[in-house]
Every structure is written in structure tokens, then in C-alpha cells.
Design a protein around this motif. Sequence first.
Motif, PDB file in Angstrom:
ATOM      1  N   LEU A  15      20.607  38.722  62.715  1.00 51.39           N
ATOM      2  CA  LEU A  15      20.418  39.327  61.400  1.00 51.39           C
ATOM      3  C   LEU A  15      18.965  39.183  60.980  1.00 51.39           C
ATOM      4  CD1 LEU A  15      23.512  37.813  59.527  1.00 51.39           C
ATOM      5  CD2 LEU A  15      23.390  39.975  60.769  1.00 51.39           C
ATOM      6  N   GLU A  16      18.498  40.138  60.217  1.00 46.36           N
ATOM      7  CA  GLU A  16      17.128  40.141  59.705  1.00 46.36           C
ATOM      8  C   GLU A  16      17.198  40.308  58.191  1.00 46.36           C
ATOM      9  OE1 GLU A  16      13.391  42.554  61.197  1.00 46.36           O
ATOM     10  OE2 GLU A  16      14.887  43.902  60.311  1.00 46.36           O
ATOM     11  N   LYS A  17      16.474  39.434  57.476  1.00 48.09           N
ATOM     12  CA  LYS A  17      16.467  39.532  56.023  1.00 48.09           C
ATOM     13  C   LYS A  17      15.688  40.771  55.620  1.00 48.09           C
ATOM     14  CE  LYS A  17      15.841  35.743  53.743  1.00 48.09           C
ATOM     15  NZ  LYS A  17      15.242  34.598  53.031  1.00 48.09           N
ATOM     16  N   MET A  18      16.287  41.555  54.744  1.00 51.67           N
ATOM     17  CA  MET A  18      15.621  42.769  54.284  1.00 51.67           C
ATOM     18  C   MET A  18      14.667  42.428  53.147  1.00 51.67           C
ATOM     19  SD  MET A  18      18.721  45.535  54.432  1.00 51.67           S
ATOM     20  CE  MET A  18      17.666  46.862  53.922  1.00 51.67           C
ATOM     21  N   TRP A  64      23.296  29.863  59.340  1.00 52.86           N
ATOM     22  CA  TRP A  64      24.382  30.709  58.862  1.00 52.86           C
ATOM     23  C   TRP A  64      24.132  31.082  57.410  1.00 52.86           C
ATOM     24  CZ3 TRP A  64      28.676  31.823  62.036  1.00 52.86           C
ATOM     25  CH2 TRP A  64      28.705  31.135  63.252  1.00 52.86           C
ATOM     26  N   ALA A  65      24.384  32.344  57.045  1.00 52.29           N
ATOM     27  CA  ALA A  65      24.235  32.819  55.668  1.00 52.29           C
ATOM     28  C   ALA A  65      25.621  33.016  55.064  1.00 52.29           C
ATOM     29  CB  ALA A  65      23.458  34.128  55.638  1.00 52.29           C
ATOM     30  N   GLU A  66      25.804  32.501  53.840  1.00 47.06           N
ATOM     31  CA  GLU A  66      27.080  32.691  53.152  1.00 47.06           C
ATOM     32  C   GLU A  66      27.168  34.136  52.669  1.00 47.06           C
ATOM     33  OE1 GLU A  66      29.746  30.213  50.042  1.00 47.06           O
ATOM     34  OE2 GLU A  66      27.712  30.665  49.358  1.00 47.06           O
ATOM     35  N   LEU A  67      28.266  34.794  53.019  1.00 45.31           N
ATOM     36  CA  LEU A  67      28.455  36.195  52.651  1.00 45.31           C
ATOM     37  C   LEU A  67      28.924  36.311  51.205  1.00 45.31           C
ATOM     38  CD1 LEU A  67      30.241  37.275  55.935  1.00 45.31           C
ATOM     39  CD2 LEU A  67      27.873  37.788  55.270  1.00 45.31           C
ATOM     40  N   GLU A  68      28.555  37.416  50.575  1.00 42.28           N
ATOM     41  CA  GLU A  68      28.992  37.687  49.201  1.00 42.28           C
ATOM     42  C   GLU A  68      30.492  37.978  49.249  1.00 42.28           C
ATOM     43  OE1 GLU A  68      29.822  38.070  45.636  1.00 42.28           O
ATOM     44  OE2 GLU A  68      27.726  37.544  46.036  1.00 42.28           O
ATOM     45  N   PRO A  69      31.329  37.079  48.658  1.00 46.17           N
ATOM     46  CA  PRO A  69      32.777  37.208  48.824  1.00 46.17           C
ATOM     47  C   PRO A  69      33.368  38.492  48.245  1.00 46.17           C
ATOM     48  CG  PRO A  69      32.237  35.380  47.341  1.00 46.17           C
ATOM     49  CD  PRO A  69      30.955  35.901  47.888  1.00 46.17           C
ATOM     50  N   SER A  70      32.782  39.045  47.176  1.00 45.46           N
ATOM     51  CA  SER A  70      33.334  40.271  46.591  1.00 45.46           C
ATOM     52  C   SER A  70      33.144  41.472  47.514  1.00 45.46           C
ATOM     53  CB  SER A  70      32.681  40.546  45.232  1.00 45.46           C
ATOM     54  OG  SER A  70      31.299  40.794  45.391  1.00 45.46           O
ATOM     55  N   LYS A  71      32.188  41.370  48.432  1.00 43.33           N
ATOM     56  CA  LYS A  71      31.903  42.474  49.352  1.00 43.33           C
ATOM     57  C   LYS A  71      32.483  42.247  50.750  1.00 43.33           C
ATOM     58  CE  LYS A  71      29.361  46.073  50.764  1.00 43.33           C
ATOM     59  NZ  LYS A  71      29.770  47.419  50.557  1.00 43.33           N
ATOM     60  N   HIS A  72      32.422  40.993  51.247  1.00 42.54           N
ATOM     61  CA  HIS A  72      32.781  40.707  52.639  1.00 42.54           C
ATOM     62  C   HIS A  72      33.889  39.665  52.792  1.00 42.54           C
ATOM     63  CE1 HIS A  72      29.145  42.918  53.688  1.00 42.54           C
ATOM     64  NE2 HIS A  72      28.451  42.127  52.910  1.00 42.54           N
ATOM     65  N   GLY A  73      34.453  39.169  51.705  1.00 41.13           N
ATOM     66  CA  GLY A  73      35.418  38.075  51.790  1.00 41.13           C
ATOM     67  C   GLY A  73      34.668  36.753  51.942  1.00 41.13           C
ATOM     68  N   VAL A  74      35.395  35.644  51.806  1.00 46.47           N
ATOM     69  CA  VAL A  74      34.769  34.328  51.880  1.00 46.47           C
ATOM     70  C   VAL A  74      34.435  34.000  53.323  1.00 46.47           C
ATOM     71  CG1 VAL A  74      35.081  31.873  51.385  1.00 46.47           C
ATOM     72  CG2 VAL A  74      36.031  33.576  49.827  1.00 46.47           C
ATOM     73  N   GLY A  75      33.156  33.712  53.595  1.00 45.08           N
ATOM     74  CA  GLY A  75      32.771  33.387  54.960  1.00 45.08           C
ATOM     75  C   GLY A  75      31.270  33.309  55.139  1.00 45.08           C
ATOM     76  N   LEU A 131      24.604  43.255  55.220  1.00 39.01           N
ATOM     77  CA  LEU A 131      25.521  42.211  54.777  1.00 39.01           C
ATOM     78  C   LEU A 131      24.911  41.546  53.547  1.00 39.01           C
ATOM     79  CD1 LEU A 131      26.321  40.579  58.250  1.00 39.01           C
ATOM     80  CD2 LEU A 131      27.663  42.295  57.020  1.00 39.01           C
ATOM     81  N   LEU A 132      25.649  41.542  52.453  1.00 39.37           N
ATOM     82  CA  LEU A 132      25.167  40.901  51.234  1.00 39.37           C
ATOM     83  C   LEU A 132      25.433  39.411  51.311  1.00 39.37           C
ATOM     84  CD1 LEU A 132      25.390  43.901  50.468  1.00 39.37           C
ATOM     85  CD2 LEU A 132      25.967  43.156  48.172  1.00 39.37           C
ATOM     86  N   SER A 133      24.465  38.615  50.853  1.00 37.02           N
ATOM     87  CA  SER A 133      24.544  37.158  50.924  1.00 37.02           C
ATOM     88  C   SER A 133      24.418  36.555  49.532  1.00 37.02           C
ATOM     89  CB  SER A 133      23.423  36.637  51.826  1.00 37.02           C
ATOM     90  OG  SER A 133      23.266  35.249  51.680  1.00 37.02           O
ATOM     91  N   THR A 134      25.065  35.408  49.350  1.00 39.84           N
ATOM     92  CA  THR A 134      24.954  34.675  48.085  1.00 39.84           C
ATOM     93  C   THR A 134      23.604  33.983  47.955  1.00 39.84           C
ATOM     94  OG1 THR A 134      25.798  32.615  49.028  1.00 39.84           O
ATOM     95  CG2 THR A 134      27.432  34.156  48.099  1.00 39.84           C
ATOM     96  N   GLY A 135      22.900  33.814  49.072  1.00 41.90           N
ATOM     97  CA  GLY A 135      21.643  33.065  49.097  1.00 41.90           C
ATOM     98  C   GLY A 135      21.831  31.641  49.588  1.00 41.90           C
ATOM     99  N   GLU A 175      17.454  32.802  46.869  1.00 44.25           N
ATOM    100  CA  GLU A 175      17.947  33.916  46.064  1.00 44.25           C
ATOM    101  C   GLU A 175      18.960  34.737  46.879  1.00 44.25           C
ATOM    102  OE1 GLU A 175      17.207  34.715  42.818  1.00 44.25           O
ATOM    103  OE2 GLU A 175      16.239  32.746  42.848  1.00 44.25           O
ATOM    104  N   PRO A 176      19.974  35.325  46.213  1.00 45.32           N
ATOM    105  CA  PRO A 176      20.865  36.240  46.935  1.00 45.32           C
ATOM    106  C   PRO A 176      20.033  37.320  47.620  1.00 45.32           C
ATOM    107  CG  PRO A 176      21.727  35.787  44.755  1.00 45.32           C
ATOM    108  CD  PRO A 176      20.350  35.180  44.803  1.00 45.32           C
ATOM    109  N   ASN A 177      20.465  37.727  48.801  1.00 48.89           N
ATOM    110  CA  ASN A 177      19.685  38.708  49.547  1.00 48.89           C
ATOM    111  C   ASN A 177      20.588  39.550  50.430  1.00 48.89           C
ATOM    112  OD1 ASN A 177      19.977  37.188  52.077  1.00 48.89           O
ATOM    113  ND2 ASN A 177      18.661  35.705  51.067  1.00 48.89           N
ATOM    114  N   VAL A 178      19.959  40.455  51.151  1.00 52.42           N
ATOM    115  CA  VAL A 178      20.668  41.359  52.061  1.00 52.42           C
ATOM    116  C   VAL A 178      20.143  41.119  53.469  1.00 52.42           C
ATOM    117  CG1 VAL A 178      21.148  43.773  52.636  1.00 52.42           C
ATOM    118  CG2 VAL A 178      20.932  43.084  50.234  1.00 52.42           C
ATOM    119  N   TRP A 179      21.072  40.991  54.409  1.00 51.05           N
ATOM    120  CA  TRP A 179      20.730  40.826  55.825  1.00 51.05           C
ATOM    121  C   TRP A 179      21.095  42.116  56.549  1.00 51.05           C
ATOM    122  CZ3 TRP A 179      18.289  36.483  57.462  1.00 51.05           C
ATOM    123  CH2 TRP A 179      18.339  35.361  56.619  1.00 51.05           C
ATOM    124  N   ARG A 180      20.275  42.503  57.526  1.00 51.23           N
ATOM    125  CA  ARG A 180      20.513  43.697  58.324  1.00 51.23           C
ATOM    126  C   ARG A 180      20.898  43.274  59.740  1.00 51.23           C
ATOM    127  NH1 ARG A 180      16.116  47.517  57.497  1.00 51.23           N
ATOM    128  NH2 ARG A 180      14.813  45.781  58.121  1.00 51.23           N
TER     129      ARG A 180
END
Length: 152
Positions: A142-145, A115-126, A100-104, A65-70
Motif C-alpha cells: 500500500l502507498e499513502k496517498m 499495518w494500517a487500521e481500516l475505517e470500519p464504516s467503509k471496510h469493516g473492523v480490521g 482503502l480508508l484508514s483511521t490513522g 491523521e486519518p488517511n487513504v492508502w492506495r
Amino acid sequence: SDFQSEAHRDIANAEHNGISMEEMESRYHGMTCQAKSMYQLTCLCGHDATMHSQTPGGARFFEEEPNVWRVIQGLCFRKDGVEPANAPIKKSKRAIGEQLLSTGRCWLGPSGGMWAELEPSKHGVGWALVEGPGFGVEGPLLEKMSASDGQQ
């Protein structure tokens, strides 16, 4: 194989952390049968060995699931682009606690880095490194919130 268990990681880090193999074996033998199974068959990414053995064509990607990493160490290693395998790695300083928002979607690198895929609308593709060997840091970056951490 792209599977690296918690046991593999601990054995690889034992010498660096000043822990003898005798002490590692003693810890292992003190575990229940169920705990031993989980220790040997749970990957660093949190999935069991079956998930990795059923990945088509040896692909190193998995979905959750999409998630947030700290950020927990003040550093971030990033790979730009959709395909992380050949992307150059960029190192940057980040504020501890930054989210950091992640696509999951996650990728396991050839040396076992997750490696976690970053949410492109927030952090760009990466992609951002969660944890892995060879970056000169100990433990995860990084730690999953969890929902109790205030994740939206």
C-alpha cells in the motif's frame, strides 16, 4: 524493540537484491552526517526512534491523521478485528489503485510489518498490511496517498 530503521531494512534486503555489504557500506559512507542520522533513526513507519522509545509498555501502536492508502501490488493482507496481534491473516486480490480508508492508527507487528487500521464504516473492523517481511512480496503493498493524488 519494535523499531526498525530504513538502514535495518536495506541491510536485511541487500543479499536478496544482489547488493554486497561492501556496496552498502560505500553508499552509507557517501552520505552526509545528517543523511546518515535520518537513515539510521527513521523507522519504516516514518517516525523517528524517539517516538518508539517513548511508547508505554512496549506497545506497538501509533497514531497519525486519518488517511487513504492506495493498493500498488494487486494484493491485500488483512487481519479482522480490533486487536491485530492474534488475528489470522487473510490474503486477497485487490485492484491496483483501489483506495482503502484508514483511521490513522497503525500497528507494528512482531516481525516488523506495518499495518494500517481500516475505517470500519467503509471496510469493516480490521487492519491492512502496508509493508513487511515474510509475505512473499517485495516492497510495500500500500502507498499513502497525498493531497495532490486527489485524496478527499
